[in-house]
Design a protein around this motif. Structure first.
Motif, PDB file in Angstrom:
ATOM      1  N   VAL A  34       0.846  -1.197   0.000  1.00  0.00           N
ATOM      2  CA  VAL A  34       0.000   0.000   0.000  1.00  0.00           C
ATOM      3  C   VAL A  34       0.878   1.242   0.000  1.00  0.00           C
ATOM      4  O   VAL A  34       1.997   1.218   0.523  1.00  0.00           O
ATOM      5  CB  VAL A  34      -0.950   0.016   1.215  1.00  0.00           C
ATOM      6  N   PRO A  35       0.408   2.333  -0.574  1.00  0.00           N
ATOM      7  CA  PRO A  35       1.196   3.569  -0.552  1.00  0.00           C
ATOM      8  C   PRO A  35       1.231   4.168   0.852  1.00  0.00           C
ATOM      9  O   PRO A  35       0.329   3.948   1.664  1.00  0.00           O
ATOM     10  CB  PRO A  35       0.436   4.480  -1.524  1.00  0.00           C
ATOM     11  N   ARG A  77     -15.638  -2.163   1.785  1.00  0.00           N
ATOM     12  CA  ARG A  77     -15.536  -3.170   0.718  1.00  0.00           C
ATOM     13  C   ARG A  77     -15.591  -2.439  -0.623  1.00  0.00           C
ATOM     14  O   ARG A  77     -16.594  -1.815  -0.959  1.00  0.00           O
ATOM     15  CB  ARG A  77     -16.673  -4.189   0.817  1.00  0.00           C
ATOM     16  N   LEU A  78     -14.491  -2.534  -1.360  1.00  0.00           N
ATOM     17  CA  LEU A  78     -14.381  -1.835  -2.638  1.00  0.00           C
ATOM     18  C   LEU A  78     -13.987  -2.823  -3.731  1.00  0.00           C
ATOM     19  O   LEU A  78     -13.306  -3.817  -3.461  1.00  0.00           O
ATOM     20  CB  LEU A  78     -13.325  -0.723  -2.561  1.00  0.00           C
ATOM     21  N   PRO A  79     -14.351  -2.557  -4.981  1.00  0.00           N
ATOM     22  CA  PRO A  79     -13.877  -3.399  -6.090  1.00  0.00           C
ATOM     23  C   PRO A  79     -12.356  -3.322  -6.206  1.00  0.00           C
ATOM     24  O   PRO A  79     -11.743  -2.304  -5.865  1.00  0.00           O
ATOM     25  CB  PRO A  79     -14.567  -2.790  -7.313  1.00  0.00           C
ATOM     26  N   LEU A  80     -11.754  -4.388  -6.713  1.00  0.00           N
ATOM     27  CA  LEU A  80     -10.302  -4.376  -6.896  1.00  0.00           C
ATOM     28  C   LEU A  80      -9.855  -3.210  -7.765  1.00  0.00           C
ATOM     29  O   LEU A  80      -8.797  -2.610  -7.539  1.00  0.00           O
ATOM     30  CB  LEU A  80      -9.849  -5.700  -7.521  1.00  0.00           C
ATOM     31  N   ALA A  81     -10.670  -2.880  -8.753  1.00  0.00           N
ATOM     32  CA  ALA A  81     -10.325  -1.761  -9.631  1.00  0.00           C
ATOM     33  C   ALA A  81     -10.190  -0.464  -8.845  1.00  0.00           C
ATOM     34  O   ALA A  81      -9.328   0.375  -9.138  1.00  0.00           O
ATOM     35  CB  ALA A  81     -11.378  -1.618 -10.723  1.00  0.00           C
ATOM     36  N   VAL A 139      -2.979   0.587  -4.288  1.00  0.00           N
ATOM     37  CA  VAL A 139      -2.684  -0.737  -3.737  1.00  0.00           C
ATOM     38  C   VAL A 139      -2.199  -1.628  -4.872  1.00  0.00           C
ATOM     39  O   VAL A 139      -2.780  -1.657  -5.956  1.00  0.00           O
ATOM     40  CB  VAL A 139      -3.937  -1.341  -3.060  1.00  0.00           C
ATOM     41  N   ARG A 140      -1.103  -2.360  -4.637  1.00  0.00           N
ATOM     42  CA  ARG A 140      -0.519  -3.190  -5.670  1.00  0.00           C
ATOM     43  C   ARG A 140      -0.276  -4.605  -5.147  1.00  0.00           C
ATOM     44  O   ARG A 140      -0.282  -4.846  -3.934  1.00  0.00           O
ATOM     45  CB  ARG A 140       0.808  -2.581  -6.153  1.00  0.00           C
ATOM     46  N   GLN A 141      -0.071  -5.532  -6.084  1.00  0.00           N
ATOM     47  CA  GLN A 141       0.248  -6.888  -5.691  1.00  0.00           C
ATOM     48  C   GLN A 141       1.623  -6.934  -5.032  1.00  0.00           C
ATOM     49  O   GLN A 141       2.421  -5.996  -5.154  1.00  0.00           O
ATOM     50  CB  GLN A 141       0.206  -7.817  -6.904  1.00  0.00           C
ATOM     51  N   LEU A 142       1.907  -8.041  -4.355  1.00  0.00           N
ATOM     52  CA  LEU A 142       3.139  -8.136  -3.589  1.00  0.00           C
ATOM     53  C   LEU A 142       4.369  -8.033  -4.473  1.00  0.00           C
ATOM     54  O   LEU A 142       5.413  -7.533  -4.049  1.00  0.00           O
ATOM     55  CB  LEU A 142       3.160  -9.456  -2.797  1.00  0.00           C
ATOM     56  N   LEU A 170      -0.067  -0.643   9.550  1.00  0.00           N
ATOM     57  CA  LEU A 170       0.487  -0.486   8.210  1.00  0.00           C
ATOM     58  C   LEU A 170       1.985  -0.732   8.140  1.00  0.00           C
ATOM     59  O   LEU A 170       2.551  -0.833   7.046  1.00  0.00           O
ATOM     60  CB  LEU A 170       0.159   0.911   7.677  1.00  0.00           C
ATOM     61  N   ASN A 171       2.655  -0.827   9.274  1.00  0.00           N
ATOM     62  CA  ASN A 171       4.074  -1.191   9.265  1.00  0.00           C
ATOM     63  C   ASN A 171       4.274  -2.691   9.117  1.00  0.00           C
ATOM     64  O   ASN A 171       5.391  -3.159   8.904  1.00  0.00           O
ATOM     65  CB  ASN A 171       4.755  -0.703  10.547  1.00  0.00           C
ATOM     66  N   GLY A 172       3.181  -3.454   9.242  1.00  0.00           N
ATOM     67  CA  GLY A 172       3.238  -4.894   9.057  1.00  0.00           C
ATOM     68  C   GLY A 172       2.628  -5.280   7.723  1.00  0.00           C
ATOM     69  O   GLY A 172       2.276  -4.419   6.903  1.00  0.00           O
ATOM     70  N   PRO A 173       2.462  -6.575   7.455  1.00  0.00           N
ATOM     71  CA  PRO A 173       1.883  -7.031   6.190  1.00  0.00           C
ATOM     72  C   PRO A 173       0.418  -6.623   6.060  1.00  0.00           C
ATOM     73  O   PRO A 173      -0.320  -6.562   7.041  1.00  0.00           O
ATOM     74  CB  PRO A 173       2.039  -8.554   6.250  1.00  0.00           C
ATOM     75  N   THR A 174       0.016  -6.321   4.821  1.00  0.00           N
ATOM     76  CA  THR A 174      -1.358  -5.917   4.528  1.00  0.00           C
ATOM     77  C   THR A 174      -1.961  -6.880   3.510  1.00  0.00           C
ATOM     78  O   THR A 174      -1.257  -7.428   2.658  1.00  0.00           O
ATOM     79  CB  THR A 174      -1.406  -4.483   3.974  1.00  0.00           C
ATOM     80  N   TYR A 175      -3.283  -7.057   3.596  1.00  0.00           N
ATOM     81  CA  TYR A 175      -3.976  -8.041   2.748  1.00  0.00           C
ATOM     82  C   TYR A 175      -5.283  -7.458   2.235  1.00  0.00           C
ATOM     83  O   TYR A 175      -5.987  -6.735   2.954  1.00  0.00           O
ATOM     84  CB  TYR A 175      -4.297  -9.310   3.551  1.00  0.00           C
TER      85      TYR A 175
END
Length: 340
Positions: A254-255, A268-272, A279-282, A302-307
């Motif tokens: 995440v930025p 809850r938002l669409p991936l688009a 937000v980008r893939q790993l 946000l300093n840890g992993p995000t999903y």
């Protein structure tokens, strides 16, 4: 004339053994009274429970056999209740304790060992086999360790002592009902410190809601019968609104300037749209331009992993409300089918 004899100093003999024993009794007496009072209170509580269980239709013989060996709350159960790893460990530490090379290899072995029953259950309930095996692996090491606590004593302890006493009291009555109906013997009714039973770790109420006779032999055995274990887990997830054809989620980046109000299951938002938020893939590639709706979670901030997580993540949360648990199950499921 006064005699000039030297004055005699008074000497006190050392306290006798009887004196020390009396002092010890006086010092320990309040503690003994407290322990006796606590024991009496627990005994009285069990007596009321016995009456309620019999009034609910459970035989006096079953109740007496189940409760006869219980004298006091089990301290080890109370300790576990106060120190649950899902609440205290970071996600990284929690996952490290649950996922390793051995568990992944054992899981792949189980996928190969039970193709017939996994196929039947997968077709009937729509839950991919890798999630069933992952749940099985996380919960009980693929059946190798289902817990060695007496379910009745664990539930009695938590019902009497716990912050959720009413919940565990209801579970205890359900456990007594399971015994009374002959689903399992008292000796085999072992489980976790929280009273979760069998290889899929169902609470007694979950047994009644979700346990399935997978091999149609007239018994429901989540302790040792593989078809029943797989079918029961799949039935649970189906009832939790598992979405066939979807995955559970994905780790993302995440930025730094992401709006913190977007984090959490309420959004809850669409991936688009997540893609538009940066937000980008790993692997740093962009997200798909999809209308699949997802929520962004950050268990350790946000300093840890995000999903980004989908509806099936919510189904896993119905099994266990810990985000760390659900992420770990989903991650193990993915690793079971990764190319070597």
């Amino acid at each position: 004339m006064l005699s000039k004899q030297p004055l005699k100093t008074s000497q006190t003999s050392p306290p006798s053994l009887q004196w020390w024993l009396l002092l010890a009794v006086l010092l320990l007496w309040p503690m003994s009274l407290g322990a006796a009072t606590a024991s009496n209170q627990f005994t009285e509580w069990l007596a009321v429970l016995r009456q309620d269980a019999i009034a609910a239709g459970i035989s006096a013989t079953t109740v007496d056999n189940a409760l006869s060996g219980i004298r006091q709350p089990k301290k080890k159960v109370i300790h576990h209740d106060r120190n649950q790893p899902e609440k205290k460990a970071t996600l990284q530490r929690y996952m490290a304790g649950k996922i390793n090379g051995t568990r992944i290899e054992h899981g792949r072995t189980m996928l190969e060992r039970y193709p017939t029953w996994l196929t039947r259950v997968e077709q009937r309930y729509g839950v991919p086999r890798r999630y069933l095996i992952a749940l099985w692996g996380i919960e009980t090491h693929y059946g190798a360790y289902s817990g060695n606590f007496s379910v009745i004593q664990a539930l009695a302890t938590l019902a009497y002592d716990s912050r959720r006493g009413d919940y565990f009291r209801k579970e205890l009555l359900k456990a007594l009902q399971i015994l009374d109906e002959g689903h399992v013997s008292l000796a085999r009714m072992k489980g976790s410190w929280a009273g979760a039973m069998g290889q899929c770790q169902f609470m007694p109420s979950s047994f009644y809601h979700y346990a399935i006779d997978g091999n149609k032999d007239g018994r429901i055995d989540i302790w040792a019968t593989i078809p029943d274990i797989f079918a029961s887990m799949a039935n649970y997830l189906e009832k939790a609104h598992w979405q066939t054809g979807q995955t559970w989620g994905r780790q993302v980046t995440v930025p730094k300037d992401l709006n913190h109000n977007l984090i959490g299951l309420k959004t809850r938002l669409p991936l688009a749209q997540w893609r538009e938020h940066g937000v980008r893939q790993l692997n740093d590639s962009p997200l798909p331009s999809s209308e699949l709706r997802a929520s962004l979670i950050a268990p350790d901030g946000l300093n840890g992993p995000t999903y980004l997580v989908y509806d099936n993540f919510r189904a896993l949360l119905r099994w266990n409300r810990s985000h760390r648990f659900a992420i770990t199950v989903g991650t193990l499921a993915d690793k079971l089918v990764e190319k070597k």
